[in-house]
Design a protein around this motif. Sequence first.
Motif, short mmCIF file in Angstrom:
data_model
loop_
_atom_site.label_atom_id
_atom_site.label_comp_id
_atom_site.label_asym_id
_atom_site.label_seq_id
_atom_site.Cartn_x
_atom_site.Cartn_y
_atom_site.Cartn_z
N UNK A 172 0.80 -1.22 0.00
CA UNK A 172 0.00 0.00 0.00
C UNK A 172 0.84 1.27 0.00
N UNK A 173 2.05 1.17 0.53
CA UNK A 173 2.88 2.38 0.66
C UNK A 173 2.51 3.23 1.85
N UNK A 174 1.63 2.74 2.71
CA UNK A 174 1.28 3.51 3.90
C UNK A 174 2.44 3.55 4.89
N UNK A 175 2.45 4.60 5.67
CA UNK A 175 3.36 4.67 6.81
C UNK A 175 2.78 3.79 7.91
N UNK A 176 3.62 3.33 8.81
CA UNK A 176 3.15 2.42 9.85
C UNK A 176 2.10 3.08 10.74
N UNK B 141 -5.85 5.35 -0.53
CA UNK B 141 -4.74 4.44 -0.75
C UNK B 141 -5.28 3.18 -1.41
N UNK B 142 -4.68 2.78 -2.51
CA UNK B 142 -5.02 1.51 -3.15
C UNK B 142 -4.14 0.43 -2.53
N UNK B 143 -4.70 -0.78 -2.39
CA UNK B 143 -3.90 -1.87 -1.82
C UNK B 143 -3.96 -3.07 -2.77
N UNK B 144 -2.91 -3.86 -2.74
CA UNK B 144 -2.84 -5.05 -3.58
C UNK B 144 -3.88 -6.07 -3.11
#
Length: 188
Positions: free
Chosen positions: A32-36, A71-74
């Motif tokens: 996702x590339x999100x921060x923790x 946010x897009x997620x796989x």
Amino acid sequence: TEEMELDRKMIQRICSVLPEWCQSLAIVLAGSGMRIGEATSFEIKDIDLSVSPARIYLKASYTKNKKARMVLITEEAKQEVIKMIGDRTAGQVFLKNQNTFNYHWIRAMRALNIPKSHLVDRYMIHPHMLRKWFLSELAGHSGYLSDSYRRYSTKTIVSEFLKAESAITVFPGIEKLDASTAFEAAEA
């Protein structure tokens, strides 16, 4: 700072020694590339699993720059989110916090003999590198990075994300629970 290279195989190795909920969080971060802090803050109501790819709507209060974003997620990350939600209908997706994840991450670094930086008191692979990995893997795929959100339609962003999804999948074609076995086989 001093960092080691992080690639898919290393992420798989790290996941193989993390507790299951930490594996799920690591896969969501990488997919996702999100921060923790963002990933440990979003709630079930912030997710749309009915579309492909699934979307997480981060509130401004969750983000570092205090700006809301989608946010897009796989598909892989979506499956981990579904597993973490279970039969719950409300609340945070990840019930443990960032500090608990960091504790287990450090234990994993020790187990894998990852060295610490000579410059700072931190392991040369740290959780934020999952975001860096995501962004670097997408860099070669039609400009999915942050400015894309301002210049392109959601339809275009989704299309480009789907084209790049295989590059940001941690366990392509491998069941996650078999990851440590698959890693050992690959190393043999």
